[in-house]
Write an enzyme that holds these catalytic residues in place. Sequence first.
Site, mmCIF file in Angstrom:
data_model
loop_
_atom_site.group_PDB
_atom_site.id
_atom_site.type_symbol
_atom_site.label_atom_id
_atom_site.label_comp_id
_atom_site.label_asym_id
_atom_site.label_seq_id
_atom_site.Cartn_x
_atom_site.Cartn_y
_atom_site.Cartn_z
ATOM 1 N N GLY A 9 -40.424 1.341 -50.540
ATOM 2 C CA GLY A 9 -40.999 0.016 -50.422
ATOM 3 C C GLY A 9 -41.966 -0.048 -49.253
ATOM 4 O O GLY A 9 -42.034 0.854 -48.418
ATOM 5 N N LEU B 293 -45.884 -1.044 -47.333
ATOM 6 C CA LEU B 293 -47.299 -0.706 -47.446
ATOM 7 C C LEU B 293 -47.625 0.508 -46.588
ATOM 8 O O LEU B 293 -46.921 1.499 -46.626
ATOM 9 C CB LEU B 293 -48.135 -1.937 -47.076
ATOM 10 C CG LEU B 293 -47.998 -3.125 -48.052
ATOM 11 C CD1 LEU B 293 -48.670 -4.361 -47.493
ATOM 12 C CD2 LEU B 293 -48.576 -2.768 -49.406
ATOM 13 N N PHE C 212 -47.550 4.661 -40.179
ATOM 14 C CA PHE C 212 -47.823 5.956 -39.549
ATOM 15 C C PHE C 212 -46.516 6.616 -39.143
ATOM 16 O O PHE C 212 -45.588 5.963 -38.666
ATOM 17 C CB PHE C 212 -48.694 5.765 -38.298
ATOM 18 C CG PHE C 212 -48.839 7.020 -37.474
ATOM 19 C CD1 PHE C 212 -49.710 8.020 -37.871
ATOM 20 C CD2 PHE C 212 -48.082 7.209 -36.327
ATOM 21 C CE1 PHE C 212 -49.833 9.201 -37.131
ATOM 22 C CE2 PHE C 212 -48.193 8.378 -35.585
ATOM 23 C CZ PHE C 212 -49.072 9.370 -35.990
ATOM 24 N N HIS C 213 -46.464 7.947 -39.314
ATOM 25 C CA HIS C 213 -45.369 8.767 -38.795
ATOM 26 C C HIS C 213 -45.973 9.902 -37.975
ATOM 27 O O HIS C 213 -47.021 10.456 -38.349
ATOM 28 C CB HIS C 213 -44.537 9.370 -39.927
ATOM 29 C CG HIS C 213 -43.913 8.364 -40.832
ATOM 30 N ND1 HIS C 213 -43.168 7.295 -40.376
ATOM 31 C CD2 HIS C 213 -43.914 8.253 -42.184
ATOM 32 C CE1 HIS C 213 -42.748 6.579 -41.394
ATOM 33 N NE2 HIS C 213 -43.191 7.141 -42.512
ATOM 34 N N ALA D 2 -39.780 0.546 -38.126
ATOM 35 C CA ALA D 2 -40.191 0.151 -39.478
ATOM 36 C C ALA D 2 -39.170 0.649 -40.494
ATOM 37 O O ALA D 2 -38.580 1.725 -40.320
ATOM 38 C CB ALA D 2 -41.568 0.722 -39.794
ATOM 39 N N GLY E 171 -38.500 1.276 -44.753
ATOM 40 C CA GLY E 171 -39.011 1.353 -46.113
ATOM 41 C C GLY E 171 -38.049 2.196 -46.917
ATOM 42 O O GLY E 171 -37.840 3.371 -46.597
ATOM 43 N N CYS F 156 -47.979 -1.842 -42.000
ATOM 44 C CA CYS F 156 -47.135 -2.574 -42.945
ATOM 45 C C CYS F 156 -47.832 -3.797 -43.522
ATOM 46 O O CYS F 156 -47.175 -4.704 -44.057
ATOM 47 C CB CYS F 156 -45.801 -2.975 -42.300
ATOM 48 S SG CYS F 156 -44.886 -1.578 -41.621
#
Length: 228
Positions: free
Chosen positions: A82, A84, A87-88, A150, A152, A181
């Site tokens: 899930g 948008l 960055f990682h 974050a 997801g 996001c």
Amino acid sequence: MRARRAVRLLRLGRLPYAESLAAQERCAGRQRAAGPGAAGWLLLSEPAGPVYTRGLRGGPDPAGEARRLRALGAEYWRAARGGLLTFHGPGQLLAYPVLDLRRLGLSLRAYVGALEAAALGLCRRLGLPAARALPPPYTGVWLGGRKLCALGVHCGRHITSHGLALNCCTDLTWFDHIVPCGLEGKGVTSLSEELQRHVTVDEITEPFLDAFEEVFHCTLISHEESIG
């Protein structure tokens, strides 16, 4: 007293994002094959290089987005989770639980709340009691108007994958090139920024695991053998 569940802990260390995804998929395959009574997995990793990932929400990639971000020297991936664009990179803890929600007795929304609670438990242990989880579309952990962690997730046939990304000593300038996001006007932060000292992924791993065990009422068992 309710018995504590066993969850296998896989410490992947610092490695390319693609390799962490592959390990996650192997664990998810094993979990689906094992059935709802089997112990789950928690995969921990730190990205070896900069990566932008776009989740499933929002339709096709905007024109030229991948080319523009790759030109910065980063990888670009479409992730089956899930959310948008985010960055990682190095200095960030990725925690990907692969769990059967039937065994946990949790809805997907309650599971996301439990992940947020684990991150908040870490923050309390580090002396950041002001950290807060906010309702959608602001899912994640925040300090003021800046996102620290974050989330997801993906859930297929009751099996979870992906999870959370927590900024420890991440180079936050990578976020300047995107709207993280999809949240206009919001910033990002890291544990190093908030504590005003260098905080590594290694330093916060054990307190995070303590918080995870507390929230999910589980016992983490180190898993060293190959999952290939």
